[in-house]
Design an enzyme around this catalytic site. Structure first.
Site, PDB file in Angstrom:
ATOM      1  CE  LYS A  73     -21.851  27.070  23.410  1.00 17.09           C
ATOM      2  NZ  LYS A  73     -21.692  27.125  24.875  1.00 17.09           N
TER       3      LYS A  73
ATOM      4  CE  LYS B 224     -22.280  27.937  19.316  1.00 14.91           C
ATOM      5  NZ  LYS B 224     -22.846  29.273  19.624  1.00 14.91           N
TER       6      LYS B 224
ATOM      7  NE  ARG C 172     -12.887  34.082  21.192  1.00 12.51           N
ATOM      8  CZ  ARG C 172     -11.967  33.653  22.068  1.00 12.51           C
ATOM      9  NH1 ARG C 172     -12.204  32.579  22.801  1.00 12.51           N
ATOM     10  NH2 ARG C 172     -10.829  34.299  22.195  1.00 12.51           N
TER      11      ARG C 172
END
Length: 325
Positions: free
Chosen positions: A125, A160, A233
């Site tokens: 990420k 997230k 998603r």
């Protein structure tokens, strides 16, 4: 070539779609010797080289019982031709400890792919933050106030966790801010855990594209993972539909630019996630989508990867320290 694959338990593989299996199958087709272990099988005792308890693997061609394995045996990682690190996330403390052992094996002369120091330095990420020119508005923080301010500015956001995979723990918060406080508490554990917040990209309806980069060069096709129904998603694990398609000129240029920076750091295989024209993640632990792309386009991604791996093995080995074993 003797190839040691470090992965999750082989019995858990779904071989009809598993990328590590596709790598192993292509390596075996070329006559390379396969061995396998899990991260828990690696050990380092003082005064000795880093060792692993491995099994020799033979592919059977039977989809039900797809491999046979020898009795376990101990090997020094420096004594195999290549170590392929393919452990799936989470990117947790045990993963980090494993990369430290693999870095020591490198110092002893092992060739580890992807390079363990680069796995540590590029959590999937966070890695996007090095390339602001290719990403949308993004925030990394523990602060609930920071998240609320980001939402106030951008109205429609994605929250997230930093250690998730397969779409786990991803929340969309629209302009009404419904449940934003609860979502922040769930992800940041009242300020104890860092999370990522990104502006929602409406292009997700066209797919979250997985763009693969092998040795700095993009694979010609990507896999667009398209959300189904009311799902936000696109991840296949979250029910997304995978559709292979040629790279756009923009995606190719983005992938090449990022690949040329990251490949020299020892990242032979990279998987970008791109929504619209914006990179949302840079996957380096165990990028997937080989089989879906190959099955739908005929582009043999596993062959491209093993070509690159063979080139890497043919290069001079990293310098080893002396006095061990």
């Amino acid at each position: 070539m003797n190839l040691l694959v470090i992965a999750d338990p082989l019995d858990h593989f779904k071989i009809y779609k598993d990328t590590t299996f596709a790598m192993m199958r292509e390596a075996a087709r070329r006559g390379h010797q396969l061995t396998a272990c899990e991260p828990r099988d690696i050990r380092w005792q003082s005064g000795q080289p880093v060792m692993a308890t491995v099994r020799d693997i033979t592919l059977t061609g039977d989809s039900a019982n797809w491999y046979s394995a020898s009795e376990p045996r101990a090997v020094a990682l420096r004594d195999v031709d290549a170590v392929l690190m393919r452990k799936d996330p989470p990117f947790d403390a045990e993963f980090i400890y494993c990369t430290h052992l693999l870095s020591q094996a490198e110092r002893e002369g092992a060739r580890v792919i992807n390079r363990p120091a680069s796995l540590r330095e590029h959590p999937e990420k966070l890695a996007v933050m090095e390339f602001p020119q290719f990403i949308g508005p993004t925030l990394v923080t523990r602060s609930a106030d920071d998240v609320r301010a980001f939402h106030a500015e951008h109205q429609d956001i994605i929250c997230k966790p930093l250690d998730g995979m397969g779409g786990m723990g991803i929340f969309r918060v629209k302009a009404d801010g419904l449940n934003l406080g609860s979502i922040i508490e769930t992800l940041n554990h009242h300020g104890a855990v860092t999370l990522m917040v990104q502006k929602f990209l409406p292009e997700i309806v066209e797919g979250d594209k997985r763009v693969l980069i092998i040795d700095g060069e993009p694979v010609p096709f990507c896999l667009a993972r398209i959300p189904q129904g009311s799902e936000v998603r696109g991840n296949l694990a979250a029910g997304g539909k995978g559709v292979a398609q040629p790279l756009t000129d923009t995606d190719r240029a983005t992938a090449r630019a990022i690949g040329q920076v990251l490949a020299p750091r020892g990242l032979l295989l990279i998987g970008l996630d791109i929504i619209g024209t914006k990179v949302t993640e840079i996957n380096v632990t165990s990028p997937t989508a080989f089989q879906e792309i190959t099955q739908q386009t005929g582009c043999d991604v596993a062959a491209l990867f093993i070509d690159a791996l063979e080139r890497r093995v043919a290069e001079p080995a990293p310098g080893a320290i002396r006095g061990l074993g």
